[in-house]
Design an enzyme around this catalytic site. Structure first.
Site, PDB file in Angstrom:
ATOM      1  N   ASN A 106      -7.084  -2.572  45.174  1.00 45.69           N
ATOM      2  CA  ASN A 106      -8.274  -2.355  44.356  1.00 45.69           C
ATOM      3  C   ASN A 106      -7.859  -2.003  42.930  1.00 45.69           C
ATOM      4  O   ASN A 106      -6.897  -1.267  42.712  1.00 45.69           O
ATOM      5  CB  ASN A 106      -9.101  -1.206  44.929  1.00 45.69           C
ATOM      6  CG  ASN A 106      -9.636  -1.508  46.313  1.00 45.69           C
ATOM      7  OD1 ASN A 106     -10.001  -2.644  46.602  1.00 45.69           O
ATOM      8  ND2 ASN A 106      -9.677  -0.504  47.170  1.00 45.69           N
ATOM      9  N   HIS A 158      -2.557   4.859  41.114  1.00 48.96           N
ATOM     10  CA  HIS A 158      -1.134   4.541  41.325  1.00 48.96           C
ATOM     11  C   HIS A 158      -1.157   3.262  42.159  1.00 48.96           C
ATOM     12  O   HIS A 158      -1.753   3.251  43.252  1.00 48.96           O
ATOM     13  CB  HIS A 158      -0.455   5.693  42.066  1.00 48.96           C
ATOM     14  CG  HIS A 158       1.014   5.505  42.350  1.00 48.96           C
ATOM     15  ND1 HIS A 158       1.987   6.435  41.967  1.00 48.96           N
ATOM     16  CD2 HIS A 158       1.687   4.519  43.007  1.00 48.96           C
ATOM     17  CE1 HIS A 158       3.176   6.010  42.381  1.00 48.96           C
ATOM     18  NE2 HIS A 158       3.024   4.851  43.021  1.00 48.96           N
ATOM     19  N   THR A 209      -9.666   4.365  43.557  1.00 46.78           N
ATOM     20  CA  THR A 209      -9.873   5.811  43.423  1.00 46.78           C
ATOM     21  C   THR A 209      -8.587   6.564  43.118  1.00 46.78           C
ATOM     22  O   THR A 209      -8.639   7.688  42.631  1.00 46.78           O
ATOM     23  CB  THR A 209     -10.498   6.405  44.707  1.00 46.78           C
ATOM     24  OG1 THR A 209      -9.615   6.172  45.801  1.00 46.78           O
ATOM     25  CG2 THR A 209     -11.859   5.774  44.987  1.00 46.78           C
ATOM     26  N   HIS A 249      -1.202   0.528  44.635  1.00 44.57           N
ATOM     27  CA  HIS A 249      -1.017   0.593  46.088  1.00 44.57           C
ATOM     28  C   HIS A 249      -1.678  -0.605  46.742  1.00 44.57           C
ATOM     29  O   HIS A 249      -2.619  -1.191  46.211  1.00 44.57           O
ATOM     30  CB  HIS A 249      -1.563   1.896  46.670  1.00 44.57           C
ATOM     31  CG  HIS A 249      -3.011   2.163  46.363  1.00 44.57           C
ATOM     32  ND1 HIS A 249      -3.431   2.646  45.137  1.00 44.57           N
ATOM     33  CD2 HIS A 249      -4.125   2.013  47.110  1.00 44.57           C
ATOM     34  CE1 HIS A 249      -4.744   2.783  45.152  1.00 44.57           C
ATOM     35  NE2 HIS A 249      -5.198   2.400  46.332  1.00 44.57           N
ATOM     36  N   CYS A 256      -0.688  12.805  39.659  1.00 48.23           N
ATOM     37  CA  CYS A 256      -0.953  11.647  40.515  1.00 48.23           C
ATOM     38  C   CYS A 256      -0.706  12.014  41.980  1.00 48.23           C
ATOM     39  O   CYS A 256       0.393  12.434  42.352  1.00 48.23           O
ATOM     40  CB  CYS A 256      -0.046  10.487  40.093  1.00 48.23           C
ATOM     41  SG  CYS A 256      -0.101   9.103  41.236  1.00 48.23           S
TER      42      CYS A 256
END
Ligand code: 5GP
Ligand code: ZN
Length: 114
Positions: free
Chosen positions: A87, A98, A95, A100, A4
């Site tokens: 998103n 993780h 994209t 955010h 990640c």
């Protein structure tokens, strides 16, 4: 999560332009900013997305939301205003998997979302 990108930024394995950090949260400048202020707010624990937040991990997400006003103030946009986006999934345009929050400001944004 070994593969990640944001976990690697949190650990320091990938450098970032960090503007704020606590035990629970890291905030850094987006590598491809879409506005004069474009920060990424992440929990230090790996959560895949907003769709994976639940009462077992919601404190990590809450710490991110608490950071919003702090970094907005630090960035000089707490009076002019800003937008926060998280998103999720393919249609949401995620994209990096993780959780955010994008904090975007320093520009007059149009009303509406898409
Ligand atoms: P998403 O599309 O998942 O909502 O947002 C991911 C964001 O992370 C994008 O705006 C992208 O520019 C940013 N990003 C991707 N890789 C890196 C990186 O290595 N460093 C930084 N600072 N931002 C990144
Ligand atoms: Zn991660």
């Amino acid at each position: 999560m070994s593969d990640c990108i944001f976990c690697k930024i949190i650990s320091g394995d990938i450098p970032s332009d960090t503007v704020y950090e606590t035990e629970d949260v890291k905030v850094f400048k987006d590598i491809k900013p879409v506005a004069p202020v474009h920060l990424i707010i992440v929990p230090k624990v790996h959560i895949d997305s907003l769709n994976d937040v639940n009462y077992g991990n919601i404190e990590a997400a809450a710490a991110c939301l608490n950071a919003v006003k702090i970094v907005a103030e630090m960035s000089g946009i707490s009076e002019s205003g800003y937008r926060v986006i998280s998103n999720f999934g393919s249609d949401g345009g995620q994209t990096v998997n993780h959780l955010h929050f994008h904090l975007i400001g320093g520009v007059k944004m149009r009303e509406g979302l898409i």
